[in-house]
Design an enzyme around this catalytic site. Structure first.
Site, PDB file in Angstrom:
ATOM      1  CG  ASN A  40     -14.730  -0.520  21.975  1.00 33.89           C
ATOM      2  OD1 ASN A  40     -15.570  -1.367  21.707  1.00 33.89           O
ATOM      3  ND2 ASN A  40     -13.442  -0.730  21.763  1.00 33.89           N
TER       4      ASN A  40
ATOM      5  CD  GLU B  13       4.597  10.481  22.567  1.00 33.51           C
ATOM      6  OE1 GLU B  13       4.659  10.914  21.382  1.00 33.51           O
ATOM      7  OE2 GLU B  13       5.591  10.325  23.298  1.00 33.51           O
TER       8      GLU B  13
ATOM      9  CG  LEU C 172     -16.809   4.655  13.022  1.00 31.71           C
ATOM     10  CD1 LEU C 172     -16.179   3.825  11.917  1.00 31.71           C
ATOM     11  CD2 LEU C 172     -18.224   4.161  13.309  1.00 31.71           C
ATOM     12  CG  LEU C 173     -16.657   8.102  18.016  1.00 36.45           C
ATOM     13  CD1 LEU C 173     -16.949   8.093  19.506  1.00 36.45           C
ATOM     14  CD2 LEU C 173     -17.639   9.003  17.283  1.00 36.45           C
TER      15      LEU C 173
ATOM     16  CE1 TYR D  20      -8.277  -8.227  25.205  1.00 30.95           C
ATOM     17  CE2 TYR D  20      -6.840  -6.838  26.512  1.00 30.95           C
ATOM     18  CZ  TYR D  20      -8.103  -7.174  26.079  1.00 30.95           C
ATOM     19  OH  TYR D  20      -9.185  -6.461  26.525  1.00 30.95           O
TER      20      TYR D  20
ATOM     21  CB  SER E  90     -15.693  -7.215  31.320  1.00 33.38           C
ATOM     22  OG  SER E  90     -15.650  -6.462  30.122  1.00 33.38           O
TER      23      SER E  90
ATOM     24  CB  ALA F  58     -16.859   4.141  18.248  1.00 27.89           C
TER      25      ALA F  58
ATOM     26  CG  HIS G  35     -12.744 -10.820  28.637  1.00 30.76           C
ATOM     27  ND1 HIS G  35     -11.532 -11.028  28.014  1.00 30.76           N
ATOM     28  CD2 HIS G  35     -13.200  -9.659  28.121  1.00 30.76           C
ATOM     29  CE1 HIS G  35     -11.271 -10.034  27.187  1.00 30.76           C
ATOM     30  NE2 HIS G  35     -12.279  -9.191  27.226  1.00 30.76           N
TER      31      HIS G  35
ATOM     32  CE1 TYR H 120     -13.723  -2.642  18.815  1.00 31.94           C
ATOM     33  CE2 TYR H 120     -12.941  -4.900  18.612  1.00 31.94           C
ATOM     34  CZ  TYR H 120     -13.092  -3.748  19.353  1.00 31.94           C
ATOM     35  OH  TYR H 120     -12.624  -3.698  20.640  1.00 31.94           O
TER      36      TYR H 120
END
EC number: 1.1.1.n11
Length: 367
Positions: free
Chosen positions: A234, A332, A240-241, A85, A179, A237, A149, A268
């Protein structure tokens, strides 16, 4: 106590603003609070894990510290990062927060991952190098959860699992996670580990949300059989959502985000940016307006409430949702949504219809 941890994070934020380096905080003596429970008679909702993929990219050290503090103050305690990351900056930032990660009396749990990409592999030497580098960045003696991963199809899985067992025996991690593995690979790994007396995986991190449900057919039954917890990434998504994008946005210049302006943007877009997906979101948004009227929740809130109340995640089994963020305000808002109640049946039905619209082009959960 988590309040003490959040104060330590606050002090780290001040330090990060004063100088470019990070400093090691003294391990904090904290007692883990009981997990949040739903109302009497209701099922225990899934846990919430903080995803830190954007730390070091869209979030600097100060903003990251503020987000971790806000997360801990709401009673949550698990952080998720990875060797890759932001080229290690996510781990470096977390290591500089003074949380005492990996110490015996620290209840803030940390997970990281080793990967087989960009010149890396899951061969024994590479796994060791990645984990030990992560420990240095995180400034901790061990991580609570160490993931593979993704599969490394060029390395015999027995070599990888034997190396993981050795690292576990050396005390470098507590739990093993997987994963992006296919269900048959999970079954093979669990069988190999059991027959050889190696550490068994106990957590699987996979892609899952209201319009990406491929894991339900075979993976989740496999995990239940072998006793693994499921942590969903995700959940929105890739954003997107949230309902903030339009399909035509891909043709114009866009601000930096999950879908634009970064090394993973094309991945993505290939994963979620489908015309049917936008039509499915519009269907749910219409159902929200019809059902709730002027009090309709945001699409983001509805998608997260689906995850916590209507998905196949089970809090009693230790399942969790991984919440990422690109700002404190976003975090938040999303944390507030996780504390809201179930959706009306008409909206749940709309999400089911949305899934049926996009199921034929759902991205694979495995790699």
């Amino acid at each position: 106590m988590l309040r003490a941890a959040s104060r330590a994070v606050g002090r780290a934020a001040v330090r990060s603003a004063q100088r470019s380096g990070t400093s090691v905080g003294r391990p904090l003596a904290m007692s883990r609070p009981p997990p949040p429970r739903a109302a009497s008679g209701a099922p225990l909702r899934p846990a919430t894990v903080l995803g830190t993929m954007e730390m070091g990219r869209r979030m600097d050290a100060s903003a990251s510290a503020a987000s971790v503090r806000a997360f801990l103050e709401r009673g949550h305690s698990e952080l998720d990062t990875a060797f890759m990351y932001c080229d290690g900056q996510s781990e470096n930032i977390l290591g500089g927060l003074g949380l005492g990660l990996g110490s015996g009396d620290c209840t803030v749990k940390i997970a990281t991952k080793a990967n087989p990409w960009e010149g890396k592999s899951l061969k024994p030497d590479s796994i060791r190098s990645q984990l030990e580098t992560s420990l240095k960045r995180l400034q901790c003696p061990r991580v609570d959860l160490f993931y593979l991963h993704a599969p490394d199809h060029s390395t015999p899985v027995e070599e990888t699992l034997r190396a993981c067992h050795q690292l576990h025996q050396e005390g470098k991690f507590v739990e093993l996670g997987l994963s992006n593995y296919a269900s048959w690979e999970v079954a093979e790994i669990c069988t190999l580990c059991k027959s050889n007396g190696w550490i068994l995986p106990t957590v699987y991190q996979g892609m899952y949300n209201a319009t990406t449900r491929q894991v339900e057919a075979e993976l989740l039954p496999c995990l239940r059989h072998f006793g693994l917890r499921f942590y969903a990434y995700n959940p929105l998504a890739g954003g997107l959502l949230t309902g903030k994008y339009k399909y035509e946005d891909k043709d114009g210049k866009q601000p930096v985000g999950r879908f634009f302006g970064n090394n993973w943007a094309e991945t993505y877009r290939n994963r979620f940016w489908k015309e049917h997906h936008f039509e499915a979101i519009a269907l749910v948004e219409k159902a929200l307006q019809t059902t709730y009227g002027t009090n309709a929740p945001r699409m983001t809130s509805a998608a997260l409430r689906w995850m916590y109340h209507h998905s196949q995640l089970q809090g009693t089994r230790g399942d969790a949702v991984i919440l990422g963020m690109s700002s404190l305000e976003q975090l938040e808002q999303n944390l507030a949504a996780t504390e809201e109640g179930p959706l009306e049946p008409a909206v749940v039905e709309a999400f089911d219809q949305a899934w049926n619209m996009v199921a034929h082009e759902c991205p694979n959960y495995f790699r």
